[in-house]
Design a protein around this motif. Structure first.
Motif, PDB file in Angstrom:
ATOM      1  N   ARG A   1      -9.098  -2.787 -25.260  1.00  0.00           N
ATOM      2  CA  ARG A   1     -10.029  -2.216 -26.233  1.00  0.00           C
ATOM      3  C   ARG A   1     -11.337  -2.993 -26.266  1.00  0.00           C
ATOM      4  O   ARG A   1     -12.425  -2.412 -26.288  1.00  0.00           O
ATOM      5  N   ARG A   2     -11.240  -4.311 -26.252  1.00  0.00           N
ATOM      6  CA  ARG A   2     -12.452  -5.129 -26.309  1.00  0.00           C
ATOM      7  C   ARG A   2     -13.272  -4.983 -25.030  1.00  0.00           C
ATOM      8  O   ARG A   2     -14.510  -4.963 -25.074  1.00  0.00           O
ATOM      9  N   ILE A   3     -12.602  -4.907 -23.902  1.00  0.00           N
ATOM     10  CA  ILE A   3     -13.308  -4.702 -22.631  1.00  0.00           C
ATOM     11  C   ILE A   3     -14.073  -3.387 -22.669  1.00  0.00           C
ATOM     12  O   ILE A   3     -15.253  -3.325 -22.300  1.00  0.00           O
ATOM     13  N   ALA A   4     -13.407  -2.331 -23.108  1.00  0.00           N
ATOM     14  CA  ALA A   4     -14.034  -1.013 -23.135  1.00  0.00           C
ATOM     15  C   ALA A   4     -15.231  -0.982 -24.072  1.00  0.00           C
ATOM     16  O   ALA A   4     -16.293  -0.439 -23.739  1.00  0.00           O
ATOM     17  N   LEU A   5     -15.081  -1.571 -25.249  1.00  0.00           N
ATOM     18  CA  LEU A   5     -16.180  -1.565 -26.217  1.00  0.00           C
ATOM     19  C   LEU A   5     -17.349  -2.425 -25.739  1.00  0.00           C
ATOM     20  O   LEU A   5     -18.520  -2.057 -25.915  1.00  0.00           O
ATOM     21  N   ALA A   6     -17.045  -3.569 -25.134  1.00  0.00           N
ATOM     22  CA  ALA A   6     -18.117  -4.419 -24.608  1.00  0.00           C
ATOM     23  C   ALA A   6     -18.871  -3.705 -23.488  1.00  0.00           C
ATOM     24  O   ALA A   6     -20.106  -3.772 -23.408  1.00  0.00           O
ATOM     25  N   ALA A   7     -18.147  -3.005 -22.607  1.00  0.00           N
ATOM     26  CA  ALA A   7     -18.796  -2.272 -21.525  1.00  0.00           C
ATOM     27  C   ALA A   7     -19.726  -1.195 -22.069  1.00  0.00           C
ATOM     28  O   ALA A   7     -20.746  -0.873 -21.453  1.00  0.00           O
ATOM     29  N   GLN A   8     -19.372  -0.662 -23.236  1.00  0.00           N
ATOM     30  CA  GLN A   8     -20.173   0.379 -23.861  1.00  0.00           C
ATOM     31  C   GLN A   8     -21.331  -0.178 -24.694  1.00  0.00           C
ATOM     32  O   GLN A   8     -22.092   0.580 -25.287  1.00  0.00           O
ATOM     33  N   GLY A   9     -21.449  -1.501 -24.757  1.00  0.00           N
ATOM     34  CA  GLY A   9     -22.586  -2.091 -25.447  1.00  0.00           C
ATOM     35  C   GLY A   9     -22.342  -2.481 -26.884  1.00  0.00           C
ATOM     36  O   GLY A   9     -23.291  -2.830 -27.602  1.00  0.00           O
ATOM     37  N   PHE A  10     -21.092  -2.468 -27.329  1.00  0.00           N
ATOM     38  CA  PHE A  10     -20.780  -2.890 -28.690  1.00  0.00           C
ATOM     39  C   PHE A  10     -20.585  -4.405 -28.750  1.00  0.00           C
ATOM     40  O   PHE A  10     -20.268  -5.041 -27.749  1.00  0.00           O
ATOM     41  N   GLY A  11     -20.782  -4.956 -29.958  1.00  0.00           N
ATOM     42  CA  GLY A  11     -20.541  -6.373 -30.184  1.00  0.00           C
ATOM     43  C   GLY A  11     -21.691  -7.271 -29.809  1.00  0.00           C
ATOM     44  O   GLY A  11     -21.556  -8.497 -29.841  1.00  0.00           O
TER      45      GLY A  11
ATOM     46  N   TYR B   1      -9.803  17.168 -42.246  1.00  0.00           N
ATOM     47  CA  TYR B   1     -10.660  16.012 -42.517  1.00  0.00           C
ATOM     48  C   TYR B   1     -12.111  16.384 -42.853  1.00  0.00           C
ATOM     49  O   TYR B   1     -12.793  15.607 -43.516  1.00  0.00           O
ATOM     50  N   GLY B   2     -12.596  17.523 -42.369  1.00  0.00           N
ATOM     51  CA  GLY B   2     -13.970  17.883 -42.641  1.00  0.00           C
ATOM     52  C   GLY B   2     -14.631  18.550 -41.456  1.00  0.00           C
ATOM     53  O   GLY B   2     -14.073  18.617 -40.360  1.00  0.00           O
ATOM     54  N   TYR B   3     -15.845  19.040 -41.685  1.00  0.00           N
ATOM     55  CA  TYR B   3     -16.558  19.846 -40.701  1.00  0.00           C
ATOM     56  C   TYR B   3     -16.910  19.049 -39.456  1.00  0.00           C
ATOM     57  O   TYR B   3     -16.710  19.496 -38.333  1.00  0.00           O
ATOM     58  N   TYR B   4     -17.430  17.828 -39.612  1.00  0.00           N
ATOM     59  CA  TYR B   4     -17.995  17.075 -38.481  1.00  0.00           C
ATOM     60  C   TYR B   4     -17.705  15.596 -38.700  1.00  0.00           C
ATOM     61  O   TYR B   4     -18.611  14.787 -38.827  1.00  0.00           O
ATOM     62  N   THR B   5     -16.421  15.257 -38.758  1.00  0.00           N
ATOM     63  CA  THR B   5     -16.057  13.881 -39.074  1.00  0.00           C
ATOM     64  C   THR B   5     -16.426  12.940 -37.934  1.00  0.00           C
ATOM     65  O   THR B   5     -16.223  13.238 -36.754  1.00  0.00           O
ATOM     66  N   LEU B   6     -16.945  11.784 -38.318  1.00  0.00           N
ATOM     67  CA  LEU B   6     -17.337  10.749 -37.378  1.00  0.00           C
ATOM     68  C   LEU B   6     -16.305   9.631 -37.410  1.00  0.00           C
ATOM     69  O   LEU B   6     -16.015   9.077 -38.482  1.00  0.00           O
ATOM     70  N   PRO B   7     -15.711   9.280 -36.271  1.00  0.00           N
ATOM     71  CA  PRO B   7     -14.782   8.148 -36.245  1.00  0.00           C
ATOM     72  C   PRO B   7     -15.482   6.867 -36.700  1.00  0.00           C
ATOM     73  O   PRO B   7     -16.620   6.592 -36.307  1.00  0.00           O
ATOM     74  N   LEU B   8     -14.777   6.097 -37.522  1.00  0.00           N
ATOM     75  CA  LEU B   8     -15.309   4.830 -38.038  1.00  0.00           C
ATOM     76  C   LEU B   8     -14.713   3.685 -37.221  1.00  0.00           C
ATOM     77  O   LEU B   8     -13.506   3.441 -37.267  1.00  0.00           O
ATOM     78  N   LEU B   9     -15.561   3.028 -36.450  1.00  0.00           N
ATOM     79  CA  LEU B   9     -15.149   1.897 -35.626  1.00  0.00           C
ATOM     80  C   LEU B   9     -15.423   0.604 -36.379  1.00  0.00           C
ATOM     81  O   LEU B   9     -16.539   0.382 -36.852  1.00  0.00           O
ATOM     82  N   GLN B  10     -14.409  -0.244 -36.496  1.00  0.00           N
ATOM     83  CA  GLN B  10     -14.614  -1.564 -37.087  1.00  0.00           C
ATOM     84  C   GLN B  10     -13.918  -2.589 -36.196  1.00  0.00           C
ATOM     85  O   GLN B  10     -12.703  -2.529 -35.996  1.00  0.00           O
ATOM     86  N   ASP B  11     -14.734  -3.476 -35.649  1.00  0.00           N
ATOM     87  CA  ASP B  11     -14.266  -4.459 -34.672  1.00  0.00           C
ATOM     88  C   ASP B  11     -13.640  -3.715 -33.496  1.00  0.00           C
ATOM     89  O   ASP B  11     -14.320  -2.918 -32.879  1.00  0.00           O
TER      90      ASP B  11
ATOM     91  N   THR C   1     -19.356  -2.631 -36.639  1.00  0.00           N
ATOM     92  CA  THR C   1     -19.012  -1.535 -37.539  1.00  0.00           C
ATOM     93  C   THR C   1     -19.946  -0.390 -37.193  1.00  0.00           C
ATOM     94  O   THR C   1     -21.170  -0.552 -37.222  1.00  0.00           O
ATOM     95  N   ALA C   2     -19.388   0.756 -36.843  1.00  0.00           N
ATOM     96  CA  ALA C   2     -20.215   1.856 -36.357  1.00  0.00           C
ATOM     97  C   ALA C   2     -19.536   3.185 -36.621  1.00  0.00           C
ATOM     98  O   ALA C   2     -18.302   3.286 -36.661  1.00  0.00           O
ATOM     99  N   LEU C   3     -20.353   4.210 -36.797  1.00  0.00           N
ATOM    100  CA  LEU C   3     -19.882   5.585 -36.844  1.00  0.00           C
ATOM    101  C   LEU C   3     -20.168   6.220 -35.487  1.00  0.00           C
ATOM    102  O   LEU C   3     -21.279   6.120 -34.972  1.00  0.00           O
TER     103      LEU C   3
END
Length: 400
Positions: A11-21, A314-324, A277-279
Motif C-alpha cells: 500500500r505504501r509503495i503504491a501511494l508513494a508511486a502516485q505522489g502521496f506522502g 452512500y450517496g450520489y458521488y462519494t469520494l473515498p477518504l484516504l488517511q495515511d 489525508t485526501a479525498l
C-alpha cells in the motif's frame, strides 16, 4: 533482491508511486508537471456536482492550487498535454501521443466494420476533414450544419459530433483544448509539432513503453493492474512484462494475500510510513481499478450516480477518504456555488476504521477554501456525519 512485500508495504509503495506522502508547499507549474510525470494521465469526466474529476487527483496530492494554471497546461495552446482514450478519455503528455498510433490505426480499421454509422457516413467524415483543413481548430457547435438532426442511440449527438469523435479515435483529429469543458477539434498539423506527428513507434515498442509507465505509476502491481492502467490487452502486457523483467526494470515479488504474481518497479520507494489525508476522485488511479482497490485496501467501491436516489447506499458521488495508508471512509460532497457552501451530503466510516477527525476537518476546510466556499454544512446521513458536524461546530441538517 526484494522477493516478498507485505500488504502494508504494498500500500505504501503504491501511494508513494502516485505522489502521496510528499511535503506540500506552493503548487506551481513545476509541481503540476511532476504530478503528470508520475501519473502519466488525468482521466476526464463531465460530472461537476463537486468538481470535475481531472482537477481532483492534483488537489489530493498537492493540496490547494490554481485550477487556471492546470487549464493553461492542458487546454490552452500551445499545449504540453493533449487528450486521447488512454484508460478512458484522459489528458496525456503530448510526448506520449505517438505511443497510441497503433490503437488509432487499429480503431480506424475496426470501427467501420463494427459501427454502421462509420460505414454509412463516409461523406460526412470527408466533409469534416475538409472543414477542419479549411477553418482550423473549431468546436463541434461551430461547424454543425445539421443541428436539428439527431440519430439513433447516440444520446442526442448530431452527426457532426458523432463524426468528429470517430476521427478523434482514429487520430485524424486531435483536441486543441477546451473552453467551458467543450472540446475544440483540429487536424494534427494544427496542434502537434512535426516531430510528434512523424514519430514512428512499433506497436510492440509502444506497448512496452506504456507498460513501463503504468508500472512506474503503480509502484507494485499484478499483470491485470498493469493492463488496466492504459486498458491494454493481457496478451500485449505479458511479453512486455517479460522484457522489462529481463532488463531489471520490473522485479517479481509475492504479496501475502494476493492471488496473482506481482512486480515491483525498480524505481519504487518503500516508505516506512505514509502520512496523508485526501479525498479521491472516483476516477483517481488509486481506486479506478475496483479489483485492485479491494485487494489492496479492502475497499469495495462503486459510484451511485446511476442508482435511483432511494436505493443509494452512500450517496450520489462519494469520494473515498484516504488517511495515511488506508481508505477509512466515504464523503459525498457538493459545491453549492450559489450559496457559497461546501455541502457534505453524506459521510461514512469504513468498518473498524480509525479516523483522525481533526485531520479530516482540516481537509474539508482546505477543500472549501480551494473551492472559494464560505462555509461548510453537514447532512444527517452516514455514521461519520455526527462526528464531522461536531468537530466543525455546525448543526446537522436534514438529509434531502
Amino acid at each position: 533482491m526484494v522477493e516478498s512485500v507485505s500488504p502494508a508495504q504494498a500500500r505504501r509503495i503504491a501511494l508513494a508511486a502516485q505522489g502521496f506522502g510528499r511535503p506540500r508547499g506552493v503548487a506551481g507549474t513545476r509541481q503540476l508537471n511532476l504530478t503528470f510525470e508520475r501519473l502519466r494521465l488525468l482521466q476526464l469526466d463531465s460530472v461537476n456536482v463537486f468538481e470535475r474529476s481531472h482537477y481532483l487527483p492534483v488537489f489530493a496530492r498537492l493540496g490547494a492550487y490554481d485550477k487556471a494554471l492546470l487549464d493553461r497546461l492542458t487546454f490552452a495552446s500551445p499545449q504540453k498535454y493533449i487528450e486521447y482514450w488512454a484508460h478512458e478519455a484522459a489528458v496525456i503528455p503530448v510526448s506520449d501521443w505517438p505511443l497510441w498510433r497503433w490503437k488509432m490505426e487499429s480503431l480506424a480499421t475496426r470501427d467501420p466494420v463494427k459501427y454502421e454509422w462509420a460505414r454509412e457516413n463516409t461523406a460526412m467524415l470527408d466533409w469534416l476533414r475538409a472543414e477542419l483543413a479549411d477553418r482550423g481548430p473549431v468546436t463541434s457547435g461551430q461547424i454543425e450544419h445539421d443541428a436539428n438532426k439527431r440519430v439513433g442511440p447516440w444520446w442526442g449527438w448530431s452527426d457532426v459530433k458523432h463524426g468528429l469523435e470517430f476521427l478523434f479515435r482514429w487520430g485524424e483529429v486531435v483536441t486543441a483544448g477546451r473552453t467551458r469543458f467543450e472540446r475544440t477539434y483540429a487536424l494534427p498539423e494544427h496542434v502537434l509539432p512535426s516531430a510528434i506527428r512523424e514519430a514512428t513507434v512499433s506497436r510492440e515498442d509502444a506497448q512496452r513503453q506504456l507498460v513501463e509507465r503504468s508500472s512506474a505509476a503503480l509502484g507494485i502491481a499484478t499483470a491485470s493492474d498493469i493492463a488496466d492502467y492504459f486498458r491494454l490487452r493481457a496478451d500485449a502486457v505479458r511479453p512486455a512484462i517479460a522484457d522489462l523483467q529481463d532488463a531489471g526494470t520490473l522485479i517479481p515479488v509475492t504479496v501475502p494475500g494476493w492471488k496473482q504474481k506481482a512486480w515491483l518497479h525498480s524505481d519504487a520507494r518503500i516508505p516506512r510510513k505514509m502520512n496523508t489525508t485526501a479525498l479521491l476522485s472516483p476516477f483517481d488511479p488509486v481506486v479506478w481499478d475496483r479489483a485492485r482497490a479491494l485487494r489492496m485496501f479492502g475497499f469495495h467501491y462503486r459510484i451511485e450516480i446511476y442508482t435511483p436516489a432511494p436505493k443509494r447506499q452512500y450517496g450520489y458521488y462519494t469520494l473515498p477518504l484516504l488517511q495515511d495508508e488506508a481508505i477509512v471512509g466515504r464523503i459525498d460532497l457538493k459545491t453549492d456555488r450559489h450559496a457559497r457552501v461546501l455541502r457534505v451530503q453524506s459521510a461514512w466510516r469504513e468498518p473498524d476504521a480509525s479516523i483522525d477527525i481533526d485531520r479530516v476537518v482540516g481537509l474539508l476546510r482546505d477543500t472549501a477554501a480551494w473551492q472559494s466556499m464560505e462555509s461548510i454544512s453537514v447532512a444527517d446521513w452516514g455514521d461519520l456525519a455526527p462526528s464531522l458536524a461536531a468537530a466543525l461546530a455546525v448543526p446537522l441538517v436534514p438529509r434531502t
